[in-house]
Design a protein around this motif. Structure first.
Motif, short mmCIF file in Angstrom:
data_model
loop_
_atom_site.label_atom_id
_atom_site.label_comp_id
_atom_site.label_asym_id
_atom_site.label_seq_id
_atom_site.Cartn_x
_atom_site.Cartn_y
_atom_site.Cartn_z
N LEU A 6 77.48 25.52 32.70
CA LEU A 6 76.45 25.00 31.81
C LEU A 6 77.11 24.38 30.59
O LEU A 6 78.23 24.72 30.21
CB LEU A 6 75.45 26.09 31.41
CG LEU A 6 75.96 27.33 30.69
CD1 LEU A 6 75.97 27.11 29.18
CD2 LEU A 6 75.08 28.52 31.03
N GLN A 7 76.38 23.46 29.99
CA GLN A 7 76.89 22.76 28.81
C GLN A 7 75.73 22.38 27.90
O GLN A 7 74.67 21.95 28.36
CB GLN A 7 77.66 21.49 29.22
CG GLN A 7 78.19 20.68 28.04
CD GLN A 7 79.09 19.55 28.48
OE1 GLN A 7 79.68 19.60 29.57
NE2 GLN A 7 79.22 18.52 27.66
N GLN A 8 75.97 22.54 26.62
CA GLN A 8 74.99 22.16 25.59
C GLN A 8 75.67 21.21 24.62
O GLN A 8 76.74 21.50 24.08
CB GLN A 8 74.50 23.39 24.83
CG GLN A 8 73.56 23.09 23.68
CD GLN A 8 72.18 22.64 24.14
OE1 GLN A 8 71.47 23.39 24.78
NE2 GLN A 8 71.81 21.41 23.82
N ASP A 9 75.06 20.05 24.41
CA ASP A 9 75.55 19.07 23.43
C ASP A 9 74.53 18.96 22.30
O ASP A 9 73.35 18.70 22.54
CB ASP A 9 75.74 17.69 24.07
CG ASP A 9 76.69 17.72 25.26
OD1 ASP A 9 77.67 18.48 25.19
OD2 ASP A 9 76.43 17.00 26.24
N LEU A 10 75.00 19.15 21.06
CA LEU A 10 74.15 19.02 19.87
C LEU A 10 74.60 17.79 19.11
O LEU A 10 75.79 17.66 18.76
CB LEU A 10 74.25 20.26 19.00
CG LEU A 10 73.84 21.59 19.68
CD1 LEU A 10 74.05 22.75 18.72
CD2 LEU A 10 72.39 21.53 20.16
N ILE A 11 73.66 16.88 18.84
CA ILE A 11 73.98 15.60 18.23
C ILE A 11 73.44 15.57 16.81
O ILE A 11 72.25 15.76 16.58
CB ILE A 11 73.38 14.44 19.04
CG1 ILE A 11 73.85 14.53 20.50
CG2 ILE A 11 73.77 13.10 18.44
CD1 ILE A 11 73.11 13.62 21.43
N TYR A 12 74.34 15.35 15.84
CA TYR A 12 73.96 15.34 14.43
C TYR A 12 74.13 13.93 13.87
O TYR A 12 75.26 13.45 13.70
CB TYR A 12 74.82 16.31 13.62
CG TYR A 12 74.73 17.73 14.11
CD1 TYR A 12 73.69 18.56 13.72
CD2 TYR A 12 75.72 18.26 14.95
CE1 TYR A 12 73.63 19.88 14.15
CE2 TYR A 12 75.66 19.57 15.39
CZ TYR A 12 74.60 20.37 14.99
OH TYR A 12 74.53 21.66 15.43
N ASN A 13 73.03 13.25 13.63
CA ASN A 13 73.03 11.93 12.97
C ASN A 13 73.95 10.92 13.64
O ASN A 13 74.50 10.03 13.00
CB ASN A 13 73.44 12.07 11.50
CG ASN A 13 72.50 12.97 10.73
OD1 ASN A 13 71.28 12.95 10.94
ND2 ASN A 13 73.06 13.79 9.85
N LYS A 14 74.14 11.08 14.96
CA LYS A 14 74.97 10.18 15.77
C LYS A 14 76.42 10.10 15.28
O LYS A 14 77.18 9.25 15.73
CB LYS A 14 74.36 8.77 15.80
CG LYS A 14 73.00 8.71 16.48
CD LYS A 14 72.50 7.28 16.56
CE LYS A 14 71.15 7.22 17.26
NZ LYS A 14 70.63 5.84 17.38
N SER A 15 76.80 10.97 14.34
CA SER A 15 78.17 10.94 13.82
C SER A 15 78.95 12.20 14.18
O SER A 15 80.12 12.32 13.85
CB SER A 15 78.16 10.79 12.30
OG SER A 15 77.50 11.89 11.69
N ASN A 16 78.27 13.13 14.86
CA ASN A 16 78.93 14.38 15.20
C ASN A 16 78.29 14.95 16.46
O ASN A 16 77.07 15.11 16.53
CB ASN A 16 78.81 15.36 14.03
CG ASN A 16 79.55 16.65 14.28
OD1 ASN A 16 78.94 17.68 14.46
ND2 ASN A 16 80.87 16.58 14.31
N ILE A 17 79.11 15.24 17.46
CA ILE A 17 78.62 15.83 18.71
C ILE A 17 79.37 17.14 18.95
O ILE A 17 80.58 17.14 19.15
CB ILE A 17 78.81 14.89 19.91
CG1 ILE A 17 78.08 13.55 19.68
CG2 ILE A 17 78.30 15.54 21.19
CD1 ILE A 17 78.29 12.54 20.78
N LEU A 18 78.64 18.24 18.92
CA LEU A 18 79.20 19.54 19.19
C LEU A 18 78.84 19.94 20.62
O LEU A 18 77.67 20.03 20.98
CB LEU A 18 78.66 20.58 18.20
CG LEU A 18 79.10 22.03 18.45
CD1 LEU A 18 80.61 22.16 18.26
CD2 LEU A 18 78.35 22.98 17.53
N SER A 19 79.86 20.19 21.43
CA SER A 19 79.64 20.57 22.83
C SER A 19 80.23 21.95 23.07
O SER A 19 81.33 22.26 22.60
CB SER A 19 80.32 19.57 23.77
OG SER A 19 79.83 18.27 23.58
N PHE A 20 79.50 22.78 23.79
CA PHE A 20 80.01 24.08 24.16
C PHE A 20 79.38 24.49 25.48
O PHE A 20 78.32 24.00 25.88
CB PHE A 20 79.73 25.13 23.07
CG PHE A 20 78.29 25.25 22.68
CD1 PHE A 20 77.44 26.14 23.32
CD2 PHE A 20 77.76 24.46 21.65
CE1 PHE A 20 76.12 26.26 22.95
CE2 PHE A 20 76.44 24.57 21.28
CZ PHE A 20 75.60 25.47 21.94
#
Length: 610
Positions: free
Chosen positions: A310-324
């Motif tokens: 499984l993978q979750q991507d969190l996108i912050y203001n199109k300038s930061n992508i946190l994936s875990f």
């Protein structure tokens, strides 16, 4: 010879540009607007990818006329693919000097290599259901785990659409190739089915190959952003092996059966992407030689692998992508041979967690950092870090990229539990870094790039003749550079040129076989009156050390070059006629010492699409 050909190519290109009509401006080739998913496990534009990649589309596959993965990988920068003789026989990939078992092969992001396989046979992957191939070079264990030391090859299958396709090919050595596919789209569901058959008698006694591949894909769309899919694949092959220890073997063969199931679920929103995938893979490998010099020889390996990731991507203001995310793998392996059973239902359990952050705080600058933790019931724990960065200069269409990372390959059952196994083995490891520059000129009509790389491989597993068991004894280093040049002087003509220079620093414990210092390839494509496509592709592979199986000695395998030609003609009403000529100049050479490569071959085909 190489200088003469290079001068010819440059002069030919200059002539093409001089005759191009400046008033009739071609469309800009928006190469950097294409997307790739393998580099960071989510879609991103090529201009933001910081690691070395190669993208091969279905149009490239059709133009060059290749049918299997190993054939087209030879035209990738940094790669050497060597085959034990004719079509369908075992092929191994050496990527930037890494070993063949250091490369991970995936279908739609799911590995199709199980824990029991020492190395993957690249000749066993047909391309009939492939939309595009993404290759990421260098250690990629941070996201993809074991085996991703040299690189990752991800085959993206075709999405269901409304079409019906039939294809029949026939040619030299009794070759017959048939392909059939059907696909339909509805309001909330779609499906597709692909089938593939290949038969060849080979050029000498006991040199034949037969394979059948059947795959299907279906999707259910709960909403525009949420869908559930299922992918099924069944593969069977039988390969005759004409030589044993350098001598003829009239009955030697192996058989492979594989089944693969993948069930992905994805949900996307503007700020979040979530995916979960349950997959199952089983493989049966059988080897037989009733007339072996040492008597009847037999081996059989059965393996299965159940994987949940499984993978979750969190996108912050199109300038930061946190994936875990993470993976849980459970495998069972059984192995036996002529001397008896080595192990039965050996359990391999692997659990992993990864986290990665991509920063885009500065305009046109991308920095990505991540780490992965693996815990295995056989070899213990391992941590794989990676950091990459790139800066894109839009006014000059220049991209500067750099990356550093670590990768590993876990010991396989035959190495730690076989008759000469060692339960104390550690994973093989690789540490690598690279730096490169890419630039395009004249609105994308010329695209060039150069990359320098350096890798160190340690704890490589080899047989210790003093302890009479497997040990972590070998190590070596590789460095070099890759150069690529793509030319689009006019829409009807394009030229692709790749060169790789490799320097190996030999370590202890393992002779470095089948690596070559100089490799270059080129492809010239003509589109004539929108109906006829002519492709000429050329490869040169330099001198390399190899093993003479008859005398167990190291020998020099001479360089070789090969030209292939492919003609594809649009006959209207969905019909296409193809002629493929391999080894056009009928060169005699051996990719692997002692195994003659095929003479000139012709494959004629007719395809119908609706």
């Amino acid at each position: 010879m190489q200088k003469i050909i290079l001068m010819f190519v440059l002069c030919f290109t200059a002539v093409l540009f001089s005759f191009s009509d400046e008033k009739k401006k071609e469309e800009e080739f928006k190469i950097y607007e294409k997307v790739i998913v393998t580099a960071n496990r989510y879609e991103e534009k090529l201009k933001e990818v910081s690691t070395s990649y190669t993208l091969i589309t279905k149009e490239d596959i059709e133009k060059m006329g290749f049918k299997t993965l190993n054939e087209i990988l030879n035209f990738m920068p940094g790669a050497n693919v060597f085959q034990n003789g004719s079509t369908g026989h075992f092929s191994s990939l050496f990527l930037r000097g890494s070993s063949s078992n250091h490369n991970l092969v995936m279908l739609d992001g799911i590995p199709i290599i199980d824990w029991s396989s020492y190395s993957y046979d690249f000749s066993q992957i047909p391309l009939h259901n492939v939309e595009r191939i993404e290759i990421i070079k260098g250690p990629q264990s941070t996201l993809w785990g074991s085996r991703a030391m040299g690189g990752v090859i991800n085959l993206i299958t075709k999405k269901p659409d409304k079409f019906l396709s039939l294809e029949l090919n026939s040619g030299s050595d009794g070759t017959i190739n048939g392909i059939a596919s059907v696909s339909r789209k509805f309001k909330h569901t779609d499906f597709s089915i692909f089938s593939y058959y290949w038969k060849s008698n080979g050029e000498i006694e006991n040199d034949g190959f037969r394979a059948f591949d059947l795959s299907g894909k279906g999707e259910i769309f709960f909403s525009e952003k949420t869908n559930l899919a299922i992918f099924l694949r069944s593969y069977n092959s039988m390969t005759e092996i004409p030589f044993s220890m350098g001598f003829p073997s009239p009955m030697r063969n192996n058989r492979v059966k594989e089944n693969f199931v993948s069930i992905p679920f994805t949900r996307k929103s503007e700020k979040s992407h979530f995916s979960i995938n349950l997959s199952y893979f089983d493989r049966n490998y059988q080897f037989n030689d009733p007339q072996d010099f040492f008597g009847y020889t037999y081996s059989k390996t059965d393996s299965s692998l159940l994987r949940l990731n499984l993978q979750q991507d969190l996108i912050y203001n199109k300038s930061n992508i946190l994936s875990f995310g993470g993976e849980i793998e459970e495998s069972r392996v059984s192995d036996e041979n002529s001397f008896g059973e080595n192990f039965k239902s050996l359990r391999i359990s692997n659990k992993s967690l990864f986290i990665q952050n991509q920063f885009k705080s500065m305009k046109n600058f991308v920095l990505t950092a991540g780490v992965r933790y693996d815990s295995n019931n056989q070899f213990g724990e391992y941590i794989s870090p990676r950091i990459t960065g790139c800066y894109f200069i839009p006014y000059g269409n220049v991209k500067i990229k750099s990356s550093w990372g670590k990768g590993f390959r876990a010991p396989i059952p035959i190495e730690y539990a076989g008759p000469f196994g060692n339960s104390e083995l550690k994973p093989e490891t690789a540490t690598s870094w690279e730096i490169g520059v890419e630039k395009n000129f004249l609105e994308g009509r010329i695209i060039s790039g150069v990359t320098y790389f350096k890798s160190d491989y340690k704890n490589l597993i080899v047989f210790d003749f003093f302890k009479y068991r497997m040990e972590n004894l070998a190590k070596f280093g590789s460095k070099g550079y890759e150069f690529s040049l793509l030319l689009y002087p006019v829409r009807e003509i394009n030229l692709n040129f790749n060169y790789t220079g490799l320097i190996l620093s030999e370590g202890k414990g393992q002779p470095l076989l089948r690596r070559t210092k100089d490799t270059w390839s080129s492809s010239l494509n003509f589109l004539i009156r929108e109906k006829i496509n002519l492709n000429l592709n050329f490869i040169y592979v330099g001198n390399r050390k190899d093993l003479d199986e008859r005398y167990f000695s190291i020998v020099d395998n001479p360089p070789f070059n090969r030209i292939n030609a492919n003609i594809r003609i649009d006959l209207k009403d969905g019909f296409f006629f193809t002629i493929r000529i391999s080894n056009l100049l009928n060169r005699s050479y051996e990719e692997i010492y002692g195994y003659p490569s095929p003479d000139r071959g012709i494959l004629v085909g007719l395809q119908w699409k609706k």
